[in-house]
Design an enzyme around this catalytic site. Structure first.
Site, mmCIF file in Angstrom:
data_model
loop_
_atom_site.group_PDB
_atom_site.id
_atom_site.type_symbol
_atom_site.label_atom_id
_atom_site.label_comp_id
_atom_site.label_asym_id
_atom_site.label_seq_id
_atom_site.Cartn_x
_atom_site.Cartn_y
_atom_site.Cartn_z
ATOM 1 N N GLU A 89 -7.964 13.499 1.278
ATOM 2 C CA GLU A 89 -8.957 13.118 2.255
ATOM 3 C C GLU A 89 -8.358 12.406 3.453
ATOM 4 O OE1 GLU A 89 -11.245 9.488 0.748
ATOM 5 O OE2 GLU A 89 -10.524 10.531 -1.023
ATOM 6 N N CYS A 335 -9.729 4.190 0.691
ATOM 7 C CA CYS A 335 -8.833 5.251 0.226
ATOM 8 C C CYS A 335 -9.289 5.855 -1.090
ATOM 9 C CB CYS A 335 -7.457 4.681 -0.050
ATOM 10 S SG CYS A 335 -6.768 3.822 1.295
HETATM 11 N N1 SAH Z 1 0.324 2.941 -0.036
HETATM 12 C C1 SAH Z 1 0.227 2.391 1.272
HETATM 13 C C2 SAH Z 1 -0.790 3.061 2.159
HETATM 14 C C3 SAH Z 1 -2.098 3.458 1.587
HETATM 15 S S1 SAH Z 1 -3.329 2.230 1.367
HETATM 16 C C4 SAH Z 1 -0.002 0.910 1.197
HETATM 17 O O1 SAH Z 1 -0.137 0.383 0.106
HETATM 18 O O2 SAH Z 1 0.008 0.257 2.221
HETATM 19 C C5 SAH Z 1 -3.747 1.676 2.975
HETATM 20 C C6 SAH Z 1 -4.258 0.240 2.993
HETATM 21 O O3 SAH Z 1 -5.568 0.145 2.415
HETATM 22 C C7 SAH Z 1 -3.389 -0.708 2.209
HETATM 23 O O4 SAH Z 1 -3.242 -1.911 2.901
HETATM 24 C C8 SAH Z 1 -4.183 -0.884 0.943
HETATM 25 O O5 SAH Z 1 -3.790 -2.031 0.263
HETATM 26 C C9 SAH Z 1 -5.585 -0.915 1.486
HETATM 27 N N2 SAH Z 1 -6.653 -0.665 0.531
HETATM 28 C C10 SAH Z 1 -6.670 0.189 -0.503
HETATM 29 N N3 SAH Z 1 -7.842 0.135 -1.161
HETATM 30 C C11 SAH Z 1 -8.573 -0.789 -0.527
HETATM 31 C C12 SAH Z 1 -9.887 -1.310 -0.718
HETATM 32 N N4 SAH Z 1 -10.642 -0.890 -1.715
HETATM 33 N N5 SAH Z 1 -10.334 -2.252 0.141
HETATM 34 C C13 SAH Z 1 -9.560 -2.676 1.163
HETATM 35 N N6 SAH Z 1 -8.327 -2.234 1.408
HETATM 36 C C14 SAH Z 1 -7.831 -1.305 0.564
#
Ligand code: SAH
Length: 361
Positions: A89, A335
């Protein structure tokens, strides 16, 4: 699965064209078509050459199969199908300065962060460079992008997956995305977010791709970080900060920390003060965001009030910080949410059709 022509650099495309015995100008012609999101079958090529390419390459490696539009802010969420049937996505967010697409770099993820939906089913597979680029090419096409005016002007590698866990394909994607004569996006309009894979952060500093490095911090001590981010067992916050300093030294680029505010976990005043101390004097910016609650997870978001208080403490202590709006929250902006819900729906449909309740097959 066949090969993916969008994986190729322009140099590789030229080699391919020559190997097929075609005139050199065909390489630029193919590139121009692909950049506009065209399929091989839509390229104005001699029939036999097109057939030869279709024998070897996927016609449409990434296809939009579902689009959700947020009534709140116009954010669009796309569900893509890959040639092997996997689903990924992406999100397109509208800002005053342009349109930012959030792309996925893997199907699923193996980093296991406790707040993230992408990691629920583990890592399925890495995306190739062309599958990452393909997400941007088909959204740009769908949104009416042209050669003189791209509909996607910025990109963030913040969709499903850990970009640095798929290092080679991600670097190749970045080179192809920013190549002159290709899609030609400025590296300055790109952010890459990592959960803090220190060796790759250091290696990336020497790639000569001046993008904005973003690190998901989400905690102020290793002891607390490991509760939500298992990757902390491998790399400490101190090692991450040193790798960030190295990135700045090599590239002159400020870096960003992502900090998702989770109720009762990382968001009280003492955390804000400790974060300010940790980052004091560093050439960085902090992006705060209230946790996007994921139905499969139990963690809860901090209240608006607490989030503002956290921001004020950082600012008061001289830390550059913003509290980001959570965009497209009505369409599952976090995500992995859309993919997870579509897979769950597909499972339900399958089970209804087969008249059984076992969701494990
Ligand atoms: N793996 C990478 C990029 C993907 S996640 C990373 O960890 O940075 C992108 C961002 O969204 C990251 O900062 C992650 O911690 C955050 N993220 C993931 N799920 C989330 C959620 N449910 N609420 C807020 N931020 C979230």
């Amino acid at each position: 699965m066949k090969e993916i022509i969008q994986d190729l650099s322009f140099g590789e495309l030229k080699t391919l064209v020559a190997a097929c015995g075609e005139k050199p100008f065909r390489a630029q012609q193919i590139r121009e078509g692909l950049v506009l999101g065209r399929k091989i079958s839509e390229l104005p090529l001699p029939k036999s050459f097109r057939a030869q390419l279709l024998d070897r390459f996927e016609d449409e490696p990434v296809r939009i199969v579902k689009t959700l539009v947020s009534a709140e802010d116009g954010t669009k969420k796309f569900l893509f199908r890959l040639a092997d049937g996997n689903l990924i996505e992406g999100v397109l967010m509208r800002y005053r300065y342009g349109n930012t697409q959030c792309v996925s770099t893997q199907v699923g993820c193996r980093m296991g962060c406790k707040f993230c939906a992408s990691t629920l089913g583990g890592l399925i597979r890495n995306l190739t460079a062309g599958e990452i680029l393909g997400q941007i090419l088909c959204v740009n096409r769908e949104e009416g992008g042209t050669n003189s005016r791209r509909a996607v002007t910025n990109a963030v590698l913040m969709g499903s997956g850990e970009p640095f866990d798929n290092y080679d394909h991600v670097v190749k994607f970045l080179r192809n995305l920013t190549a002159e004569g290709g899609f030609c996006m400025s590296a300055r309009n790109v952010s890459l977010s990592t959960c803090g894979l220190v060796p790759q952060m250091r290696r990336f500093a020497s790639e000569g791709i001046p993008l904005t490095l973003t690190v998901s911090l989400h905690a102020v001590t290793d002891k607390e970080r490991i509760r939500t981010m298992p990757v902390s067992a491998a790399y400490s916050i101190d090692q991450i900060l040193q790798a960030c300093a190295y990135y700045f030294e090599k590239t002159g680029r400020r870096y960003i920390f992502e900090y998702s505010l989770i109720a009762g976990e990382n968001s009280d005043e003492a955390h804000a003060t400790a974060l300010a101390e940790l980052l004091s004097g560093k050439p960085c910016h902090v992006n705060l965001i209230r946790l996007n609650e994921v139905s499969e997870r139990t963690l809860k978001a901090t209240s608006e009030r607490e989030a503002h208080r956290f921001l004020e403490i950082l600012k008061h202590r001289g830390i550059s910080a913003t509290l980001r709006r959570s965009m497209g929250s009505d369409i599952g902006g976090a995500c992995g949410q859309l993919r997870a819900s579509c897979i769950a729906q597909a499972m339900r449909d399958k089970n209804e059709n087969e008249g059984e309740n076992d969701v494990t097959n």
